[in-house]
Design a protein around this motif. Sequence first.
Motif, PDB file in Angstrom:
ATOM      1  N   TYR A 146       0.830  -1.197   0.000  1.00  0.00           N
ATOM      2  CA  TYR A 146       0.000   0.000   0.000  1.00  0.00           C
ATOM      3  C   TYR A 146       0.864   1.245   0.000  1.00  0.00           C
ATOM      4  O   TYR A 146       1.993   1.246   0.479  1.00  0.00           O
ATOM      5  N   ALA A 148       1.573   5.409   0.700  1.00  0.00           N
ATOM      6  CA  ALA A 148       1.254   6.494   1.628  1.00  0.00           C
ATOM      7  C   ALA A 148       2.049   7.723   1.238  1.00  0.00           C
ATOM      8  O   ALA A 148       2.982   7.646   0.446  1.00  0.00           O
ATOM      9  N   LYS A 158      -0.920   3.995  10.068  1.00  0.00           N
ATOM     10  CA  LYS A 158      -2.108   4.562   9.428  1.00  0.00           C
ATOM     11  C   LYS A 158      -2.686   3.590   8.410  1.00  0.00           C
ATOM     12  O   LYS A 158      -3.898   3.401   8.309  1.00  0.00           O
ATOM     13  N   ILE A 159      -1.804   2.951   7.628  1.00  0.00           N
ATOM     14  CA  ILE A 159      -2.239   1.994   6.607  1.00  0.00           C
ATOM     15  C   ILE A 159      -2.923   0.801   7.252  1.00  0.00           C
ATOM     16  O   ILE A 159      -4.024   0.403   6.881  1.00  0.00           O
ATOM     17  N   SER A 162      -6.274   1.564   8.667  1.00  0.00           N
ATOM     18  CA  SER A 162      -7.302   1.730   7.649  1.00  0.00           C
ATOM     19  C   SER A 162      -7.760   0.388   7.107  1.00  0.00           C
ATOM     20  O   SER A 162      -8.951   0.141   6.924  1.00  0.00           O
ATOM     21  N   ASN A 225      -5.355   3.689   0.256  1.00  0.00           N
ATOM     22  CA  ASN A 225      -4.103   4.310   0.699  1.00  0.00           C
ATOM     23  C   ASN A 225      -3.118   4.587  -0.434  1.00  0.00           C
ATOM     24  O   ASN A 225      -1.909   4.412  -0.274  1.00  0.00           O
TER      25      ASN A 225
END
Length: 257
Positions: A146, A148, A158-159, A162, A225
């Motif tokens: 992912y 960012a 954060k990833i 989420s 993301n």
Amino acid sequence: MKYFVVFIFLLFSTVCFSQNDTLVTNIKGTVINNETKLPIGNVNVINASRVKGTTTTASGTFEIAAKVNDTLLFTFIGYENVKVKVTNDWIKEKITKIYLSEKTYVLDEVVIPKYNLTGYVEVDTKIIPVASDGYRFNISGINLGYEAGDKSPGAVSKILGSIFNPTDLLYNVFGKRPNEMKKLKAMKKDDTIRNLLATKFDRVTLATLLEIDKDDIPMILENCNYSEYFIKTANDLQIMDAISACYEDYKILKKNK
């Protein structure tokens, strides 16, 4: 007995008409410049309903499989996109004319910032700003990872937060659009569509093919993301592959929960 015969005839006619209405057949047409009235070659003709594509010949003609109410998308560099519904008249007459109009561009003023360069690479590379978006993090068990906006320690958290959010924001994007996701798989296999999307950056063609609002695409990628830089600069083919990869990863995560 007379009325019974009439009823049978009407019923038979209705069934035949319904069958013809849903019959897939090859339809033909010619794409023409709306201003010059001359045919246009190499126009992309996409059946958005069936996810099949072709291009017009040098004389502007094309042939494509379709049925009544299918949506055909006509797209060519420098021209406005045109969407056309296939009608019964088109099926019966077999050929029609499609008119494309050239785009009108209004260019904004371009301001080039001035940098006082020294001529020394070590110094100048620190003066010129470099986009910091686009970092991707690989997560075990997920195919592509992912993306960012930064590489700080909090970005990974954060990833993960989420992806594993109990509210499953991705379900609101993918779970309610199973038909569009099936079309996405078909689009990835069609070279005509892939080659077309590789030249597009406006999201209009991709949104039309997926039958979603163009404004939904950034939301989908944000939930997956992908960085703002990627969302703004990627071509439609890269966007399609990103959505597809995110969807497949989402299914894996959903299955393992």
